[in-house]
Design a protein around this motif. Sequence first.
Motif, mmCIF file in Angstrom:
data_model
loop_
_atom_site.group_PDB
_atom_site.id
_atom_site.type_symbol
_atom_site.label_atom_id
_atom_site.label_comp_id
_atom_site.label_asym_id
_atom_site.label_seq_id
_atom_site.Cartn_x
_atom_site.Cartn_y
_atom_site.Cartn_z
ATOM 1 N N ALA A 77 0.704 -1.302 0.040
ATOM 2 C CA ALA A 77 -0.133 -0.076 -0.094
ATOM 3 C C ALA A 77 0.971 1.275 -0.074
ATOM 4 O O ALA A 77 1.798 1.388 0.661
ATOM 5 C CB ALA A 77 -1.070 0.116 1.360
ATOM 6 N N GLY A 78 0.670 2.098 -0.986
ATOM 7 C CA GLY A 78 1.258 3.649 -0.903
ATOM 8 C C GLY A 78 2.602 3.338 -1.737
ATOM 9 O O GLY A 78 3.248 4.354 -1.899
ATOM 10 N N ASN A 79 2.863 2.250 -2.378
ATOM 11 C CA ASN A 79 3.992 2.089 -3.122
ATOM 12 C C ASN A 79 3.799 1.897 -4.498
ATOM 13 O O ASN A 79 4.712 1.200 -5.198
ATOM 14 C CB ASN A 79 5.014 1.073 -2.534
ATOM 15 C CG ASN A 79 5.631 1.484 -1.215
ATOM 16 O OD1 ASN A 79 5.966 2.715 -1.026
ATOM 17 N ND2 ASN A 79 5.893 0.482 -0.382
ATOM 18 N N LEU A 80 2.869 2.389 -5.290
ATOM 19 C CA LEU A 80 2.465 2.262 -6.599
ATOM 20 C C LEU A 80 3.847 2.617 -7.202
ATOM 21 O O LEU A 80 4.287 3.856 -7.152
ATOM 22 C CB LEU A 80 1.448 3.083 -7.266
ATOM 23 C CG LEU A 80 0.167 2.495 -6.595
ATOM 24 C CD1 LEU A 80 -0.959 3.601 -7.123
ATOM 25 C CD2 LEU A 80 -0.080 1.256 -7.286
ATOM 26 N N GLY A 81 4.188 1.789 -8.362
ATOM 27 C CA GLY A 81 5.388 2.224 -9.237
ATOM 28 C C GLY A 81 6.755 1.632 -8.629
ATOM 29 O O GLY A 81 7.770 1.783 -9.451
ATOM 30 N N LYS A 82 6.793 1.544 -7.266
ATOM 31 C CA LYS A 82 7.912 1.028 -6.590
ATOM 32 C C LYS A 82 8.554 -0.284 -6.954
ATOM 33 O O LYS A 82 7.515 -1.411 -7.045
ATOM 34 C CB LYS A 82 8.065 1.282 -5.446
ATOM 35 C CG LYS A 82 8.299 2.469 -5.022
ATOM 36 C CD LYS A 82 8.261 2.880 -3.285
ATOM 37 C CE LYS A 82 8.463 4.109 -3.062
ATOM 38 N NZ LYS A 82 8.599 4.337 -1.441
ATOM 39 N N LYS A 89 10.710 -4.565 1.433
ATOM 40 C CA LYS A 89 11.925 -4.246 2.455
ATOM 41 C C LYS A 89 11.425 -3.123 3.263
ATOM 42 O O LYS A 89 11.640 -3.233 4.565
ATOM 43 C CB LYS A 89 13.134 -3.910 1.749
ATOM 44 C CG LYS A 89 14.424 -3.599 2.707
ATOM 45 C CD LYS A 89 15.618 -3.445 1.815
ATOM 46 C CE LYS A 89 16.711 -3.263 2.719
ATOM 47 N NZ LYS A 89 17.978 -3.115 2.077
ATOM 48 N N GLU A 90 10.938 -1.969 2.896
ATOM 49 C CA GLU A 90 10.441 -1.035 3.648
ATOM 50 C C GLU A 90 9.255 -1.395 4.467
ATOM 51 O O GLU A 90 9.244 -0.828 5.902
ATOM 52 C CB GLU A 90 9.516 0.013 2.623
ATOM 53 C CG GLU A 90 10.573 1.126 1.807
ATOM 54 C CD GLU A 90 9.664 2.140 0.919
ATOM 55 O OE1 GLU A 90 8.706 2.133 1.141
ATOM 56 O OE2 GLU A 90 10.176 2.428 0.083
ATOM 57 N N TYR A 91 8.472 -2.343 4.135
ATOM 58 C CA TYR A 91 7.487 -2.828 5.225
ATOM 59 C C TYR A 91 7.937 -3.665 6.265
ATOM 60 O O TYR A 91 7.872 -3.364 7.497
ATOM 61 C CB TYR A 91 6.378 -3.846 4.531
ATOM 62 C CG TYR A 91 5.543 -4.603 5.320
ATOM 63 C CD1 TYR A 91 4.182 -3.974 5.797
ATOM 64 C CD2 TYR A 91 5.609 -5.687 5.876
ATOM 65 C CE1 TYR A 91 3.451 -4.557 6.571
ATOM 66 C CE2 TYR A 91 4.759 -6.222 7.019
ATOM 67 C CZ TYR A 91 3.680 -5.549 7.200
ATOM 68 O OH TYR A 91 2.801 -6.133 7.939
ATOM 69 N N ALA A 103 17.216 -7.707 -0.551
ATOM 70 C CA ALA A 103 16.122 -7.670 -1.808
ATOM 71 C C ALA A 103 16.883 -7.732 -3.146
ATOM 72 O O ALA A 103 18.204 -7.205 -3.225
ATOM 73 C CB ALA A 103 15.625 -6.060 -1.839
ATOM 74 N N TYR A 104 16.557 -8.597 -3.798
ATOM 75 C CA TYR A 104 16.894 -9.258 -5.122
ATOM 76 C C TYR A 104 15.852 -8.630 -6.400
ATOM 77 O O TYR A 104 14.830 -9.623 -6.557
ATOM 78 C CB TYR A 104 17.230 -10.756 -5.079
ATOM 79 C CG TYR A 104 18.311 -11.046 -3.999
ATOM 80 C CD1 TYR A 104 19.847 -11.305 -4.233
ATOM 81 C CD2 TYR A 104 17.704 -11.723 -2.747
ATOM 82 C CE1 TYR A 104 20.221 -11.638 -3.171
ATOM 83 C CE2 TYR A 104 18.522 -12.079 -1.912
ATOM 84 C CZ TYR A 104 20.018 -11.988 -1.946
ATOM 85 O OH TYR A 104 20.670 -12.787 -0.909
#
Length: 257
Positions: A77-82, A89-91, A103-104
């Motif tokens: 959620a909130g990370n469209l396009g990422k 990883k942010e979560y 993260a790979y």
Amino acid sequence: MNLSPDQKERYAKHIVMKQMGEEGQKRLLSSRVLCIGSGGLGSPVIQYLAAAGVGTLGIVDDDVVEMSNLQRQVIHAGNLGKPKVSSAKEYVERLDPDINVLAYEMRVGPDNVEGLIKDYDVVVDCSDNFATRYLLNDACVLQKKPLFHGSIFMFEGQVMTILPHEGPCYRCIFARSPSTDAARDAGVMGILPGVVGTMQATEVVKHLVHLGAPLVGRMIYYDALGMRFDEITVRKNPKCPVCGDAPSITSIDADNY
């Protein structure tokens, strides 16, 4: 390893259980789990393994977050396009900054799968296509890595634990990959991967802490419309092309996938 005061508080509900205790939590914190895919199945797997305190989480995915993902891929959620691996990883870092997330941003293939899995204790298959599913099965069998399989289709799901030294593998049931992957675009009930993914995560934690009876030689089939779980017995196939008596697949070859 000594648990810090913060860790003792965070994992108090694990530690209080005699079957887990501090020693079990320490095993989780020292474990390395590789999750292939951070979409529908990967979301709950990553959520619950991170919350459980798995110390190192590797996440592999080459996709980016799209609007249509959010119906089921609840960590983005909130990370469209990422990139999904960055979003995942942010979560995890928001949930527990002490978890080491690797993260790979890549697609798993015959040229990199063995290098990816070699440094991890277990692999979780959260992929969405047959080619990757068979590739992971073969690579884990050849490297004797525990593999936790899950798959979903519309209103149905299945879960199975593959311990190469103990029981059957995915190819013991389905020897060859279908020629088409139409199921990938068939749609899925948004809640379904949450049920299947949490079962996969449960199997991973049980294995890492040495708890309970694993889904080895058994496949759980879930029918969401009928709200029914069925257990299917799976036997090791002596003619299996990867783990049978005379395997034809003895190395990872791109021609097999």
